[in-house]
Design a protein around this motif. Structure first.
Motif, PDB file in Angstrom:
ATOM      1  N   MET A   1       1.005  -1.030   0.063  1.00 23.63           N
ATOM      2  CA  MET A   1      -0.082   0.124  -0.509  1.00 23.63           C
ATOM      3  C   MET A   1       1.223   1.068  -0.010  1.00 23.63           C
ATOM      4  N   TYR A   2       1.807   1.390   0.774  1.00 23.85           N
ATOM      5  CA  TYR A   2       2.847   2.244   0.974  1.00 23.85           C
ATOM      6  C   TYR A   2       3.434   3.014  -0.531  1.00 23.85           C
ATOM      7  N   ASN A   3       4.132   1.628  -1.383  1.00 25.11           N
ATOM      8  CA  ASN A   3       4.317   2.087  -2.623  1.00 25.11           C
ATOM      9  C   ASN A   3       3.578   2.148  -3.239  1.00 25.11           C
ATOM     10  N   ARG A   4       1.717   2.254  -3.334  1.00 26.36           N
ATOM     11  CA  ARG A   4       0.975   3.076  -4.155  1.00 26.36           C
ATOM     12  C   ARG A   4       0.537   5.008  -3.754  1.00 26.36           C
ATOM     13  N   ILE A   5       1.008   4.209  -2.673  1.00 29.13           N
ATOM     14  CA  ILE A   5       0.161   5.958  -2.234  1.00 29.13           C
ATOM     15  C   ILE A   5       1.356   7.101  -2.009  1.00 29.13           C
ATOM     16  N   ALA A   6       2.996   6.619  -2.015  1.00 24.65           N
ATOM     17  CA  ALA A   6       3.693   7.514  -2.475  1.00 24.65           C
ATOM     18  C   ALA A   6       4.396   7.193  -3.999  1.00 24.65           C
ATOM     19  N   HIS A   7       4.087   6.711  -5.088  1.00 25.44           N
ATOM     20  CA  HIS A   7       3.987   7.029  -5.791  1.00 25.44           C
ATOM     21  C   HIS A   7       3.099   7.782  -6.559  1.00 25.44           C
ATOM     22  N   ALA A   8       1.767   7.800  -6.430  1.00 27.28           N
ATOM     23  CA  ALA A   8       0.462   8.415  -7.022  1.00 27.28           C
ATOM     24  C   ALA A   8       1.329  10.223  -6.286  1.00 27.28           C
ATOM     25  N   PHE A   9       1.742   9.927  -4.318  1.00 29.26           N
ATOM     26  CA  PHE A   9       2.278  11.616  -4.396  1.00 29.26           C
ATOM     27  C   PHE A   9       3.137  11.632  -4.629  1.00 29.26           C
ATOM     28  N   ALA A  10       4.443  11.022  -5.674  1.00 29.42           N
ATOM     29  CA  ALA A  10       5.925  11.867  -6.547  1.00 29.42           C
ATOM     30  C   ALA A  10       5.053  11.956  -7.706  1.00 29.42           C
ATOM     31  N   GLY A  11       4.220  11.442  -8.619  1.00 26.02           N
ATOM     32  CA  GLY A  11       3.536  11.917  -9.285  1.00 26.02           C
ATOM     33  C   GLY A  11       2.770  12.792  -9.308  1.00 26.02           C
ATOM     34  N   ILE A  12       1.434  13.653  -8.712  1.00 25.85           N
ATOM     35  CA  ILE A  12       0.738  15.131  -7.859  1.00 25.85           C
ATOM     36  C   ILE A  12       1.643  15.747  -8.284  1.00 25.85           C
ATOM     37  N   LEU A  13       2.752  15.387  -6.971  1.00 25.78           N
ATOM     38  CA  LEU A  13       3.903  16.576  -6.967  1.00 25.78           C
ATOM     39  C   LEU A  13       4.400  17.125  -8.601  1.00 25.78           C
ATOM     40  N   ASN A  47      16.803   1.897  -0.320  1.00 19.98           N
ATOM     41  CA  ASN A  47      15.733   1.861  -0.247  1.00 19.98           C
ATOM     42  C   ASN A  47      15.189   2.163   1.227  1.00 19.98           C
ATOM     43  N   TRP A  48      15.383   3.218   1.758  1.00 18.22           N
ATOM     44  CA  TRP A  48      14.484   4.209   2.828  1.00 18.22           C
ATOM     45  C   TRP A  48      13.681   5.182   1.982  1.00 18.22           C
ATOM     46  N   CYS A  49      12.405   4.957   2.829  1.00 17.62           N
ATOM     47  CA  CYS A  49      11.557   6.202   2.173  1.00 17.62           C
ATOM     48  C   CYS A  49      11.054   7.860   3.661  1.00 17.62           C
ATOM     49  N   LEU A  50      10.621   8.261   3.624  1.00 20.10           N
ATOM     50  CA  LEU A  50      10.482   9.540   4.712  1.00 20.10           C
ATOM     51  C   LEU A  50       9.207   9.212   4.241  1.00 20.10           C
ATOM     52  N   LEU A  51       8.535   9.396   3.243  1.00 22.52           N
ATOM     53  CA  LEU A  51       6.998   9.312   2.914  1.00 22.52           C
ATOM     54  C   LEU A  51       5.974   8.046   3.362  1.00 22.52           C
ATOM     55  N   HIS A  52       6.770   7.217   3.616  1.00 24.45           N
ATOM     56  CA  HIS A  52       6.396   5.568   3.924  1.00 24.45           C
ATOM     57  C   HIS A  52       6.611   5.833   5.546  1.00 24.45           C
ATOM     58  N   GLN A  53       7.762   6.563   6.257  1.00 22.38           N
ATOM     59  CA  GLN A  53       7.902   6.707   7.527  1.00 22.38           C
ATOM     60  C   GLN A  53       6.360   7.283   8.309  1.00 22.38           C
ATOM     61  N   ILE A  54       6.009   8.916   7.352  1.00 18.29           N
ATOM     62  CA  ILE A  54       5.375   9.235   8.035  1.00 18.29           C
ATOM     63  C   ILE A  54       4.079   8.532   7.914  1.00 18.29           C
ATOM     64  N   LEU A  55       3.457   7.889   6.814  1.00 23.93           N
ATOM     65  CA  LEU A  55       2.574   7.287   6.388  1.00 23.93           C
ATOM     66  C   LEU A  55       2.324   5.961   7.844  1.00 23.93           C
ATOM     67  N   TYR A  56       3.384   4.922   8.310  1.00 26.94           N
ATOM     68  CA  TYR A  56       3.448   4.662   9.587  1.00 26.94           C
ATOM     69  C   TYR A  56       3.103   5.209  10.403  1.00 26.94           C
ATOM     70  N   LYS A  57       3.446   6.509  11.313  1.00 30.22           N
ATOM     71  CA  LYS A  57       3.536   6.875  12.444  1.00 30.22           C
ATOM     72  C   LYS A  57       1.805   7.521  11.973  1.00 30.22           C
ATOM     73  N   LEU A  58       0.872   7.695  11.331  1.00 29.89           N
ATOM     74  CA  LEU A  58      -0.019   8.144  11.082  1.00 29.89           C
ATOM     75  C   LEU A  58      -1.083   6.922  11.552  1.00 29.89           C
ATOM     76  N   GLY A  59      -0.700   6.014  11.012  1.00 33.04           N
ATOM     77  CA  GLY A  59      -1.418   4.254  10.664  1.00 33.04           C
ATOM     78  C   GLY A  59      -1.607   3.719  10.141  1.00 33.04           C
ATOM     79  N   ILE A  60      -1.231   3.828   8.501  1.00 34.58           N
ATOM     80  CA  ILE A  60      -1.657   3.685   7.767  1.00 34.58           C
ATOM     81  C   ILE A  60      -1.426   2.277   7.798  1.00 34.58           C
TER      82      ILE A  60
END
Length: 69
Positions: A1-13, A47-60
């Protein structure tokens, strides 16, 4: 799930940055694209992603991520 969110977020930005550059005729918006590109390159090497850290802390919940936390 994180990869999809991260890729979508990168694309949107990236698309937003390009659109804002075109609409406002201000090339400073391209710094967002450069930042996203640098983060994608960093992620491919470490193989480290800040957005994955943020999503994890948000409880996703993560079901398929391959990035380290």
């Amino acid at each position: 799930m994180y990869n999809r969110i991260a890729h979508a977020f990168a694309g949107i930005l990236i698309l937003s940055s390009i659109s804002l550059t075109y609409a406002s005729d201000n090339k400073n918006w391209l710094w967002i694209t450069a930042f996203v590109g640098a983060n994608l390159l960093q992620n491919s090497m470490s193989n480290w992603c800040l957005l994955h850290q943020i999503l994890y802390k948000l409880g996703i919940k993560d079901t398929e991520s391959s990035c380290k936390r």
